[in-house]
Structures are given as structure tokens and as C-alpha cells.
Scaffold this motif. Structure first.
Motif, PDB file in Angstrom:
ATOM      1  N   ALA A 263       0.835  -1.208   0.000  1.00  8.49           N
ATOM      2  CA  ALA A 263       0.000   0.000   0.000  1.00  8.49           C
ATOM      3  C   ALA A 263       0.865   1.252   0.000  1.00  8.49           C
ATOM      4  O   ALA A 263       0.523   2.260  -0.618  1.00  8.49           O
ATOM      5  N   ALA A 264       2.003   1.170   0.687  1.00  5.97           N
ATOM      6  CA  ALA A 264       2.884   2.342   0.758  1.00  5.97           C
ATOM      7  C   ALA A 264       3.738   2.485  -0.498  1.00  5.97           C
ATOM      8  O   ALA A 264       4.488   3.447  -0.630  1.00  5.97           O
ATOM      9  N   GLY A 265       3.659   1.529  -1.398  1.00  2.00           N
ATOM     10  CA  GLY A 265       4.412   1.611  -2.649  1.00  2.00           C
ATOM     11  C   GLY A 265       5.887   1.299  -2.480  1.00  2.00           C
ATOM     12  O   GLY A 265       6.717   1.731  -3.275  1.00  2.00           O
ATOM     13  N   HIS A 266       6.224   0.545  -1.432  1.00  2.00           N
ATOM     14  CA  HIS A 266       7.639   0.194  -1.225  1.00  2.00           C
ATOM     15  C   HIS A 266       8.115  -0.740  -2.340  1.00  2.00           C
ATOM     16  O   HIS A 266       7.331  -1.533  -2.856  1.00  2.00           O
ATOM     17  N   SER A 267       9.392  -0.613  -2.675  1.00  2.00           N
ATOM     18  CA  SER A 267       9.900  -1.515  -3.713  1.00  2.00           C
ATOM     19  C   SER A 267      10.327  -2.852  -3.107  1.00  2.00           C
ATOM     20  O   SER A 267      10.427  -3.841  -3.805  1.00  2.00           O
ATOM     21  N   VAL A 268      10.592  -2.865  -1.821  1.00  3.09           N
ATOM     22  CA  VAL A 268      10.962  -4.133  -1.186  1.00  3.09           C
ATOM     23  C   VAL A 268       9.794  -4.554  -0.293  1.00  3.09           C
ATOM     24  O   VAL A 268       9.430  -3.849   0.637  1.00  3.09           O
ATOM     25  N   ILE A 269       9.216  -5.683  -0.620  1.00  2.00           N
ATOM     26  CA  ILE A 269       8.069  -6.185   0.144  1.00  2.00           C
ATOM     27  C   ILE A 269       8.566  -7.353   0.999  1.00  2.00           C
ATOM     28  O   ILE A 269       9.209  -8.263   0.481  1.00  2.00           O
ATOM     29  N   PRO A 270       8.268  -7.342   2.296  1.00  2.00           N
ATOM     30  CA  PRO A 270       8.854  -8.374   3.183  1.00  2.00           C
ATOM     31  C   PRO A 270       8.146  -9.729   3.090  1.00  2.00           C
ATOM     32  O   PRO A 270       7.597 -10.222   4.064  1.00  2.00           O
ATOM     33  N   TYR A 271       8.178 -10.333   1.908  1.00  4.22           N
ATOM     34  CA  TYR A 271       7.525 -11.627   1.720  1.00  4.22           C
ATOM     35  C   TYR A 271       8.163 -12.718   2.576  1.00  4.22           C
ATOM     36  O   TYR A 271       7.522 -13.653   2.989  1.00  4.22           O
ATOM     37  N   ARG A 272       9.479 -12.584   2.768  1.00  9.90           N
ATOM     38  CA  ARG A 272      10.190 -13.686   3.433  1.00  9.90           C
ATOM     39  C   ARG A 272      10.050 -13.697   4.949  1.00  9.90           C
ATOM     40  O   ARG A 272      10.696 -14.487   5.610  1.00  9.90           O
ATOM     41  N   ASP A 273       9.222 -12.808   5.481  1.00 16.08           N
ATOM     42  CA  ASP A 273       9.118 -12.750   6.936  1.00 16.08           C
ATOM     43  C   ASP A 273       8.430 -13.978   7.531  1.00 16.08           C
ATOM     44  O   ASP A 273       8.623 -14.298   8.688  1.00 16.08           O
ATOM     45  N   SER A 274       7.589 -14.638   6.756  1.00 21.11           N
ATOM     46  CA  SER A 274       6.924 -15.841   7.286  1.00 21.11           C
ATOM     47  C   SER A 274       6.664 -16.803   6.134  1.00 21.11           C
ATOM     48  O   SER A 274       6.717 -16.419   4.961  1.00 21.11           O
ATOM     49  N   VAL A 275       6.368 -18.035   6.501  1.00 24.08           N
ATOM     50  CA  VAL A 275       6.095 -19.041   5.470  1.00 24.08           C
ATOM     51  C   VAL A 275       4.829 -18.659   4.700  1.00 24.08           C
ATOM     52  O   VAL A 275       4.747 -18.795   3.482  1.00 24.08           O
ATOM     53  N   LEU A 276       3.864 -18.119   5.428  1.00 29.51           N
ATOM     54  CA  LEU A 276       2.599 -17.757   4.784  1.00 29.51           C
ATOM     55  C   LEU A 276       2.826 -16.754   3.650  1.00 29.51           C
ATOM     56  O   LEU A 276       2.344 -16.946   2.520  1.00 29.51           O
ATOM     57  N   THR A 277       3.568 -15.697   3.917  1.00 32.65           N
ATOM     58  CA  THR A 277       3.773 -14.684   2.877  1.00 32.65           C
ATOM     59  C   THR A 277       4.712 -15.190   1.783  1.00 32.65           C
ATOM     60  O   THR A 277       4.603 -14.776   0.636  1.00 32.65           O
ATOM     61  N   GLY A 386       5.156  -7.791 -11.146  1.00 27.51           N
ATOM     62  CA  GLY A 386       4.256  -6.929 -10.407  1.00 27.51           C
ATOM     63  C   GLY A 386       4.928  -5.625 -10.047  1.00 27.51           C
ATOM     64  O   GLY A 386       6.057  -5.609  -9.582  1.00 27.51           O
ATOM     65  N   MET A 387       4.247  -4.528 -10.273  1.00 24.60           N
ATOM     66  CA  MET A 387       4.829  -3.240  -9.909  1.00 24.60           C
ATOM     67  C   MET A 387       3.846  -2.484  -9.042  1.00 24.60           C
ATOM     68  O   MET A 387       2.655  -2.472  -9.306  1.00 24.60           O
ATOM     69  N   THR A 388       4.372  -1.876  -8.043  1.00 26.39           N
ATOM     70  CA  THR A 388       3.538  -0.995  -7.241  1.00 26.39           C
ATOM     71  C   THR A 388       3.300   0.259  -8.080  1.00 26.39           C
ATOM     72  O   THR A 388       4.077   0.543  -8.987  1.00 26.39           O
ATOM     73  N   PRO A 389       2.252   1.016  -7.787  1.00 22.18           N
ATOM     74  CA  PRO A 389       1.970   2.190  -8.623  1.00 22.18           C
ATOM     75  C   PRO A 389       3.145   3.154  -8.681  1.00 22.18           C
ATOM     76  O   PRO A 389       3.465   3.714  -9.724  1.00 22.18           O
ATOM     77  N   LYS A 390       3.817   3.303  -7.533  1.00 20.31           N
ATOM     78  CA  LYS A 390       4.943   4.238  -7.486  1.00 20.31           C
ATOM     79  C   LYS A 390       6.057   3.753  -8.416  1.00 20.31           C
ATOM     80  O   LYS A 390       6.605   4.501  -9.222  1.00 20.31           O
ATOM     81  N   ALA A 391       6.356   2.437  -8.310  1.00 21.93           N
ATOM     82  CA  ALA A 391       7.406   1.862  -9.139  1.00 21.93           C
ATOM     83  C   ALA A 391       7.012   1.924 -10.605  1.00 21.93           C
ATOM     84  O   ALA A 391       7.828   2.152 -11.484  1.00 21.93           O
ATOM     85  N   LYS A 392       5.730   1.751 -10.845  1.00 18.24           N
ATOM     86  CA  LYS A 392       5.253   1.795 -12.220  1.00 18.24           C
ATOM     87  C   LYS A 392       5.476   3.162 -12.837  1.00 18.24           C
ATOM     88  O   LYS A 392       5.917   3.300 -13.972  1.00 18.24           O
TER      89      LYS A 392
END
Ligand SMILES: Nc1ncnc2c1ncn2[C@@H]1O[C@H](COP(=O)(O)OP(=O)(O)OP(=O)(O)O)[C@@H](O)[C@H]1O
Length: 670
Positions: A263-277, A386-392
């Protein structure tokens, strides 16, 4: 529904019925105001607006038709889709998603059996018309205690090794019978435990992934039933169950973080924080359709959990996604290299600066042509991922520059590049691969990189340029360009309005000396006194002071008797003889001033130090401690500045012989 614009992110809220076992009937804390148009709700005077707000009276069918069916249609068109239920324990997530034990009554069927049924109907109808040969298959995994389990596999209670469950069992689905098998296997193997709040509480997050694959696309639809968010104390869990609760909350927190980052448009998304993500990484991207179902309780005792669930939904509303149909091969590229986009973007950021396009028009057409295939690949890779709007937005800006600017490591230049005020010699190629570029800077990195003629030693000015060029290369390009001569003609400067880099570099004021101010002051003082005193560097401070005193004494004696220096102390005069001849001649012009003159200069300089030094600098002077320094600064600010050293001497800060000691230590002779 076909052709209707479906919003990429949709948030819905569903109120659960009262829990029977609580034994009392109270008014619900959730109100659905008539003006809300089925989209708003009020909880304890907090107003919330979502895409849909379902009261507890809304049945499974209505919820499915309104919320999930449009998503299924998108899935069948080749989009990535995710439907995710979250909320407090016992609020009907598993019931809504159809992941509780299969119910015989059709009105209680949840999302999963309904959407699988619809997908199968759609596919078989198309196959009958010989329009399509879409294959449908599905996997069912659970994430329990931060480990993923393949519920359709032969060993459903052995964690899978693959971190993203790429190798989990996928059952082909072609009939209602297959569908029943899948639901039975999955729900039977899923871990359930009675808690204080739910008689059959799911203790794991369940993810069912439905794949639709044909010759043109391979789309996925995730149906996710998250384990309930729960206060460990309220559930009354202990031991293993308590640990389960902690891990459940960890997964929920990480999904929360992922959504917030997106939502914040970060380029690094913390997917690796848990098995679920990690498992959901391929679906929680900016190119997917996301639907959240927030399940809430009507009970007052659950108020805080209800509010936090609704607040999460409100934050998720900020997500801005741009779903796109994913072609089969592209999708796998995107799925397998989720970080490529970031690499591509960062390399592009490194090579293109604002204004680069207006100055890079002289890249030859030939090279633009040669760069185009690679530029196209780059563009495609960006759009696949996938690109966040900001990155796009950023990527779009960069792509606009693409035709006229350099691509990383791709273009062999033969013309003059004006964009960065550099000229690239025609028969010299760009330096190879960027991996060279990010080595730790060493002295070698700053030696001129030269080919052919430029290997020869040149005039100092040319060498200076060559030394600059590798640095400039690192800053402006992700690739190395050998032999850039940084000269631009005056006409080019006039056209571009940009000053040539080497001029900028040359004219740039020298950075201040990296020494601390006090050290600089001390060295200036030393330099001043060195005109009159022998070279006494590298000696201990006490010895240096002694030498200065001895030397000054010798000068004083000298002026009173002879015009030449008399060796009162042999060390004071022996030292200058150790200096080089040049130093002696240089100094000889200034050396041997009269003692009065020297003292006057010394006093003046010392007074300046007292007037300008800060607390730390004052304390560095011999004979001044922290208290004296502080008192000096107080008096200085009171007086404005000290007029002369007599005024300093007259300050009430000097007790006993402290002034004498100070004066002596600093050769003031007052
Ligand atoms: N809308 C509803 N209509 C009828 N029954 C419901 C509804 N929502 C929930 N229930 C019932 O409430 C009970 C708890 O629901 P469910 O197990 O789906 O909750 P949950 O949110 O998945 O809990 P947990 O997170 O602990 O797994 C079930 O018996 C279910 O049948």
C-alpha cells in the motif's frame, strides 16, 4: 459481468451470527446504517466504508455471488486472483471460505466448493463447444507452526521442503467427484482444535490454489483461510496450542506488513518474513486481483479485535494494483524471478537521470537500433512483473527515455555521446559487464582504464581526466565505458546548458579539510610558531612546550644583545640544522624576527583563538581545563570579545598562580 470494470482490490466485511454457547443475546455492536448502501457499517461510533458490508443475515450464496463470482470470471480470463478471509477466531472464516468440514446442505456451501464448481462448469461448457482445452487442477496446503504441509500428498503431516510449495500435489479436476475428493482430503487433514472461543478452531492457515491452464495462459486463484487472530490469553491455550497461537499471529502480522508495504508503494516487500507470505508471494503482487473478506464478531466482548480487523481492512483499501493477464510463459518468468524487476529498475535508475533524454540525441541511429531488442526485453520484463503504482510511474518515466539513452551493458557506441558531456571514441567499446562495477573501490579502480592510444602516458591534464572518468562512469552508468574523454565543445554546452563534467569537477570548491576544526587551529598555530621556533614535531607535548619555552627564551636573549640568534639552549639551535636546505632558505626570510614582533604576533593569534574557540578548542590549550574554558566563554559572551590579553588576565577566573601557569605554558610572557 464480462467486460465490467472490476476494482483490483476489494474489501468486504461479514458479520458472524451470535455464538450460541455464550448463552446470552445482546444487541450487536455492529450497525449497518440504511444510508450505507450496503457498503458502510458503524461500530461504537466508528464509521467504516468498504466495497461490501454483509450483515449476519446474508447467506453464503449472496456473499459468493456478490464478492467472489466476479473474481472467478477474472481468473478464467487469465488473471491472478486471491480471495483471503481474515479476522478473529470463531467469526466464520472457514465457514465462508468453505474450508470447514463439508456440509451436506447446499445453502451452507462456502466459497471453495462454489467457485470450483463454477470453474468446472465453465471449462466443461467450453470443451463441449470445442472452444478451449483448459485444464484445471488444484493444490491444498496448510501452514502450521511456520511449516508448510501438503494436505493432498501421501504424507500430509510431514512438512514440505520446498519453501514456496512449488512441488506440492496438484489434483486434476474434471468432475464434481474430483472436487469432493479434494475438499474431503484437505479438510480432513487440516489441523483443528477446540478452544474457548471456537469448538473447531483451525490452527493453521489454509491455502487452496486453483490453476487454469491452456495454450495462452496459466492463471491462478488462491482461496486463503487464515487462522484466527487471537489473544493467546483469551483462548485459554497452553503448551503446544499456545505456541500455535504465537505462530498464527506471526503469520498474520507478516501478511499485514506485506499489505502495508504494498500500500505504501515500497519496492521491497517483506515476503520472506513468514512461510505464509512466502507461499503467497506469487499472488500478492501488484498485478493480481485481491479480495479480502474481513470477518467480525457481533459481541461486545470482541470489540477490540473487531476494530483492529476493520482497521486492517481500511489500510488494505490503500492498495493500488494494476492486474494484468498473464501469458503462460511470461507468468512463469514473473513467478520465478520476482526480484528481477527490482534489479532491472535499480540498474535503470543508475543509468538514467532526469534531463538525460534531452542531451542524448546524438547517439547514433545504428546503436539505437542495436539496443532496441534489449530495450524491448527490459520493457517486457518490467511489465511482466508486479509493480507498485509508485514503481510503475518511475518505470514509465524511465521507459520514455529508453529510445535515446544507454541501456546497461548493451550498447556499443561509435559516436559522440553528448548526454553526459562525454565523448566516446568510436572504435573503443563499452567496458564489459557491470559486475566489475560494484567491486570495493581500490586504487586499481581509479587507474585510468585505457585502450589503444590512451594506454600511453599522457600529459598531466589528460591523466587527470582519466582518473576522473571511472568514477563518473560508476555514477552515471551501470556499465563501464572505457576511455571516456570528458570534454564537450562550447557549442554543446551552449545547446545543453550543462557544464562539462570536468569543468564542474575542477571548479568545485575543495572540500574542507577532513581534520577537525580544533586540530586545524592547532596546526595553524604550530605553523605560525614554526617560523620562529625549531622543528619540534613528533615530540611529546610536555617536551614540545619545554622546547618552545627554551626557544622563546633564546629569542628574547638574542634581541637584547645581538641581532643573530644566540644558543642559550643548544637544543634550540641545533634542531634547525637538521632541517633541509630549502626549508632553511624558505624560513630564512621570515626567521629571526625581533622577540617583540614575534610576541605581538603570537599574542594576536592567541587572542583570536580565545575569541573564536569553542569549549572543546579552549580546553585543548595548555593550562585551560573545563571550568576555565567555560568561564572564559561566559565572559567572552558577556563582553562581546576580548580586546587584549590584559583583559583576559584581569578576569576573576584566575585563582592564585593559575594565570602565571597559563601564560607560561602558552609562552605569553604577560
Ligand atoms: N454466517 C454464518 N452463518 C452460520 N453459521 C456461521 C456463520 N459464520 C460462522 N458460523 C459458524 O460459527 C462457527 C465458527 O465458524 P468458523 O470455524 O468458520 O470460524 P473461524 O473464523 O474459521 O474460526 P477459527 O479462526 O478459529 O478457525 C462454525 O460452527 C460455523 O458454522
Amino acid at each position: 459481468m464480462e467486460g465490467e470494470k472490476l476494482s483490483a482490490v476489494r474489501i468486504a466485511v461479514r458479520e458472524a451470527p451470535f455464538r450460541q454457547f455464550l448463552g446470552r443475546r445482546e444487541p450487536s455492536i455492529v450497525e449497518f446504517p440504511p444510508w450505507g448502501d450496503g457498503k458502510s457499517l458503524v461500530v461504537e461510533q466508528n464509521e467504516f466504508h468498504f466495497d461490501h458490508a454483509f450483515p449476519s443475515t446474508v447467506g453464503q450464496d449472496e456473499m459468493y455471488q456478490t464478492l467472489i463470482l466476479p473474481l472467478v470470471e477474472k481468473f478464467l480470463q487469465g488473471y491472478q486472483c486471491t480471495a483471503l478471509a481474515y479476522g478473529q477466531t470463531g467469526t466464520g472464516k472457514s465457514y465462508s471460505m468453505g474450508m470447514a468440514s463439508p456440509d451436506k446442505k447446499p445453502e451452507h456451501l462456502g466459497v471453495l466448493p462454489r467457485c470450483l464448481g463454477d470453474i468446472l462448469d465453465h471449462v466443461s461448457a467450453k470443451q463441449e463447444n470445442q472452444e478451449d482445452t483448459t485444464q484445471v487442477y488444484a493444490s491444498f496446503i496448510e501452514i502450521y507452526n511456520e511449516k508448510a504441509y501438503d494436505l493432498l500428498g501421501s504424507q500430509p503431516h510431514v512438512p514440505t521442503v520446498a519453501s514456496r510449495c512449488q512441488s506440492c500435489t496438484c489434483l486434476p479436476l474434471s468432475s464434481q467427484k474430483d472436487l469432493q475428493t479434494l475438499l474431503q482430503l484437505g479438510t480432513r487433514n487440516r489441523r483443528v482444535r477446540p478452544t474457548n472461543l471456537n469448538a473447531s478452531s483451525s490452527r493453521s492457515h489454509a491455502v487452496v490454489t486453483i490453476h487454469a491452464r491452456n495454450s495462452t495462459f496459466h492463471s491462478r486463484m488462491n482461496v486463503v483461510d487464515l487462522a484466527g487472530s487471537e489473544g493467546v490469553r483469551r483462548t485459554g491455550n497452553e503448551g503446544v496450542a499456545r505456541q500455535e497461537g504465537v505462530n498464527i499471529n506471526l503469520g498474520l502480522l507478516s501478511i499485514n506488513k506485506v499489505v502495508m508495504s504494498m500500500a505504501a508503494g515500497h519496492s521491497v516487500i517483506p515476503y520472506r518474513d513468514s512461510v505464509l507470505t512466502t507461499v503467497l508471494q506469487e499472488s500478492l503482487t501488484a498485478q493480481s486481483f485481491l479480495t479480502f473478506l474481513a470477518c467480525i464478531s457481533p459481541h461486545r466482548c470482541d470489540l477490540s479485535e473487531t476494530l483492529s480487523t476493520l482497521r486492517f481492512g481500511t489500510s488494505a483499501k490503500k492498495l493500488r494494483l494494476a492486474p494484468m493477464q498473464v501469458a503462460r510463459q511470461k507468468q512463469s518468468l514473473a513467478a520465478r524471478t520476482p526480484h528481477t524487476f527490482r534489479q532491472v529498475l535499480s540498474s535503470s535508475t543508475a543509468i538514467k537521470r532526469p534531463g538525460a533524454n534531452q542531451n542524448s540525441h546524438s547517439v547514433s541511429n545504428m546503436h539505437i537500433e542495436s539496443a532496441k531488442p534489449l530495450a524491448n526485453i527490459l520493457q517486457r520484463t518490467r511489465s511482466e512483473l508486479g509493480m507498485t503504482p509508485k514503481a510503475k510511474k518511475r518505470a514509465r518515466e524511465l521507459l520514455q527515455l529508453e529510445d535515446t539513452t544507454l541501456e546497461p551493458s548493451t550498447i556499443v557506441m561509435s559516436d559522440t555521446l553528448v548526454g553526459f558531456n562525454g565523448e566516446i571514441n568510436g572504435d573503443q567499446q563499452l567496458m564489459p559487464p557491470p559486475e566489475m562495477e560494484y567491486r570495493q573501490a581500490s586504487s586499481q579502480d581509479f587507474t585510468p582504464v585505457c585502450n589503444s592510444k590512451q594506454d600511453e602516458p599522457e600529459k598531466s591534464s589528460t591523466i587527470h581526466q582519466s582518473v576522473i572518468s571511472p568514477t563518473v562512469r560508476c555514477q552515471l552508468f551501470n556499465t563501464s565505458i572505457s576511455s571516456i574523454s570528458l570534454g564537450a565543445s562550447r557549442i554543446q554546452q551552449d545547446i545543453s546548458g550543462i557544464q562539462p563534467i570536468e569543468e564542474i569537477l575542477e571548479q568545485r570548491p575543495q572540500p574542507p579539510c577532513p581534520l577537525r576544526r580544533s586540530v586545524r587551529l592547532a596546526s595553524t598555530l604550530r605553523q605560525e610558531t614554526s617560523d620562529a621556533i625549531p622543528n619540534i614535531t613528533n615530540l611529546r607535548r610536555s617536551r614540545r612546550l619545554a622546547e618552545i619555552r627554551e626557544h622563546v627564551a633564546s629569542v628574547v636573549v638574542n634581541t637584547k644583545s645581538e641581532p643573530t640568534v644566540i644558543a642559550v639552549n643548544p637544543r634550540a639551535v641545533v634542531r634547525p640544522q637538521q632541517n633541509t636546505r630549502q626549508r632553511e632558505t624558505a624560513h630564512s626570510r621570515k626567521l629571526n624576527p625581533s622577540a617583540d614582533e614575534w610576541l605581538a604576533n603570537h599574542h594576536k593569534y592567541f587572542l583570536d583563538l580565545l575569541n573564536s574557540g569553542n569549549l572543546k578548542e579552549l580546553q585543548k590549550m595548555p593550562g585551560i581545563g573545563p571550568k576555565t574554558a567555560f568561564s572564559l566563554t561566559l565572559h567572552r559572551s558577556h563582553l562581546g570579545c576580548f580586546q587584549d590579553l590584559d583583559q583576559v588576565k584581569g578576569l576573576p577566573i584566575w585563582r592564585g598562580t593559575s594565570w602565571d601557569r597559563f601564560s607560561q605554558a602558552n609562552c605569553l610572557h604577560i
